[in-house]
Design a protein around this motif. Sequence first.
Motif, PDB file in Angstrom:
ATOM      1  N   GLU A 236       0.855  -1.186   0.000  1.00 40.89           N
ATOM      2  CA  GLU A 236       0.000   0.000   0.000  1.00 40.89           C
ATOM      3  C   GLU A 236       0.897   1.244   0.000  1.00 40.89           C
ATOM      4  O   GLU A 236       1.063   1.923   1.016  1.00 40.89           O
ATOM      5  N   TYR A 237       1.448   1.521  -1.170  1.00 41.11           N
ATOM      6  CA  TYR A 237       2.471   2.555  -1.246  1.00 41.11           C
ATOM      7  C   TYR A 237       1.893   3.965  -1.102  1.00 41.11           C
ATOM      8  O   TYR A 237       2.569   4.858  -0.573  1.00 41.11           O
ATOM      9  N   GLY A 238       0.669   4.162  -1.544  1.00 43.20           N
ATOM     10  CA  GLY A 238       0.030   5.462  -1.357  1.00 43.20           C
ATOM     11  C   GLY A 238      -0.158   5.788   0.106  1.00 43.20           C
ATOM     12  O   GLY A 238       0.153   6.900   0.568  1.00 43.20           O
ATOM     13  N   ALA A 239      -0.664   4.798   0.858  1.00 43.99           N
ATOM     14  CA  ALA A 239      -0.860   4.988   2.293  1.00 43.99           C
ATOM     15  C   ALA A 239       0.486   5.184   2.997  1.00 43.99           C
ATOM     16  O   ALA A 239       0.612   6.003   3.922  1.00 43.99           O
ATOM     17  N   ALA A 240       1.502   4.443   2.539  1.00 47.50           N
ATOM     18  CA  ALA A 240       2.827   4.575   3.149  1.00 47.50           C
ATOM     19  C   ALA A 240       3.368   5.991   2.970  1.00 47.50           C
ATOM     20  O   ALA A 240       3.925   6.587   3.904  1.00 47.50           O
ATOM     21  N   ARG A 241       3.169   6.550   1.770  1.00 47.71           N
ATOM     22  CA  ARG A 241       3.667   7.908   1.529  1.00 47.71           C
ATOM     23  C   ARG A 241       2.929   8.939   2.392  1.00 47.71           C
ATOM     24  O   ARG A 241       3.516   9.927   2.858  1.00 47.71           O
ATOM     25  N   SER A 242       1.645   8.717   2.586  1.00 51.38           N
ATOM     26  CA  SER A 242       0.876   9.635   3.445  1.00 51.38           C
ATOM     27  C   SER A 242       1.426   9.612   4.874  1.00 51.38           C
ATOM     28  O   SER A 242       1.576  10.664   5.521  1.00 51.38           O
ATOM     29  N   LYS A 243       1.716   8.411   5.380  1.00 43.46           N
ATOM     30  CA  LYS A 243       2.269   8.285   6.724  1.00 43.46           C
ATOM     31  C   LYS A 243       3.654   8.934   6.802  1.00 43.46           C
ATOM     32  O   LYS A 243       4.012   9.569   7.807  1.00 43.46           O
ATOM     33  N   ILE A 244       4.430   8.787   5.736  1.00 42.25           N
ATOM     34  CA  ILE A 244       5.775   9.378   5.726  1.00 42.25           C
ATOM     35  C   ILE A 244       5.685  10.901   5.771  1.00 42.25           C
ATOM     36  O   ILE A 244       6.455  11.565   6.499  1.00 42.25           O
ATOM     37  N   ARG A 245       4.755  11.474   5.020  1.00 38.56           N
ATOM     38  CA  ARG A 245       4.585  12.943   5.045  1.00 38.56           C
ATOM     39  C   ARG A 245       4.219  13.422   6.441  1.00 38.56           C
ATOM     40  O   ARG A 245       4.733  14.444   6.928  1.00 38.56           O
ATOM     41  N   ALA A 246       3.305  12.686   7.094  1.00 41.36           N
ATOM     42  CA  ALA A 246       2.910  13.059   8.454  1.00 41.36           C
ATOM     43  C   ALA A 246       4.093  12.930   9.418  1.00 41.36           C
ATOM     44  O   ALA A 246       4.296  13.784  10.306  1.00 41.36           O
ATOM     45  N   ALA A 247       4.898  11.879   9.272  1.00 40.20           N
ATOM     46  CA  ALA A 247       6.063  11.688  10.142  1.00 40.20           C
ATOM     47  C   ALA A 247       7.063  12.823   9.946  1.00 40.20           C
ATOM     48  O   ALA A 247       7.645  13.335  10.917  1.00 40.20           O
ATOM     49  N   ARG A 248       7.259  13.225   8.710  1.00 40.32           N
ATOM     50  CA  ARG A 248       8.189  14.321   8.444  1.00 40.32           C
ATOM     51  C   ARG A 248       7.683  15.636   9.058  1.00 40.32           C
ATOM     52  O   ARG A 248       8.476  16.473   9.525  1.00 40.32           O
ATOM     53  N   SER A 249       6.370  15.808   9.051  1.00 46.22           N
ATOM     54  CA  SER A 249       5.813  17.006   9.677  1.00 46.22           C
ATOM     55  C   SER A 249       6.125  17.017  11.174  1.00 46.22           C
ATOM     56  O   SER A 249       6.492  18.062  11.739  1.00 46.22           O
TER      57      SER A 249
END
Length: 261
Positions: A236-249
């Motif tokens: 689920e690469y789309g969901a993974a990228r969303s989580k990564i953006r939130a983590a970076r924030s």
Amino acid sequence: MSYIYYGQGVADCYDDFLERLVSHLALEGTEITGEKRDGQNATMDVRRTGEQGTLQVAPAGKNVKVTYTVVREKKEVTRGLMGALVGAGVGSVLGGILRREEGSVTDALGGAAAGGAYEAYQGYEESREDRTAFAALLAEKVKEVEDEIGEIKNARAEAQEMARERNREKRAEVEAEEDAVRAELEEVSGDLLTLREEIDLLEEDGQKGKVKKVRARVERAERLYTEAEDACDGGEYGAARSKIRAARSMIEGARAALEEE
């Protein structure tokens, strides 16, 4: 007399081969009767232009074997003969004709009878040639059906190869996307490790108030990182990228808190 032909490399399409062959022969005016099936072994009676015989179609290794057995009818002897041969000696004359003993015809009935008998013999020969013509027709139709099935198999193989190529391209795209997401995860992991070291230093300096504020953001970023990693493992690469953006924030917030005086 039997004629044997082979449909090359079509045994795996036996039913289709048989159906097409029967259809081709029927379109050429062949009367087909008494068809019987015993598994992958078909027999039938065929008749065309006065010729008749039996047809057997069965797999033979990778090929399909077509055996045509001619049934030789002797009715041809009526042609041009009966008018000249009225009376005794008919049986012996006909026997001589079919054995090609033309001398026995002349001896038995004389020149006039021999003329009629020879015409009957010629009729028999013509009929034999008709049978050969049907065997040639059968050979032609076997080859036509073999070619048709070959074209179908080639088209199917091309379609399968295209599908495999699309699958390969899709797998390559998926692998490339996974590699990109995992590269981002590695970056986030490195940032989190740096922040943990910063927190340890603050604790050593006794800056507990700042540590608490920074740690809250870092812990939240770590949870998001773990969720992103799980999503990536599940494709689920789309969901993974969303989580990564939130983590970076969260990481940016923690860095901002570290810079506060």
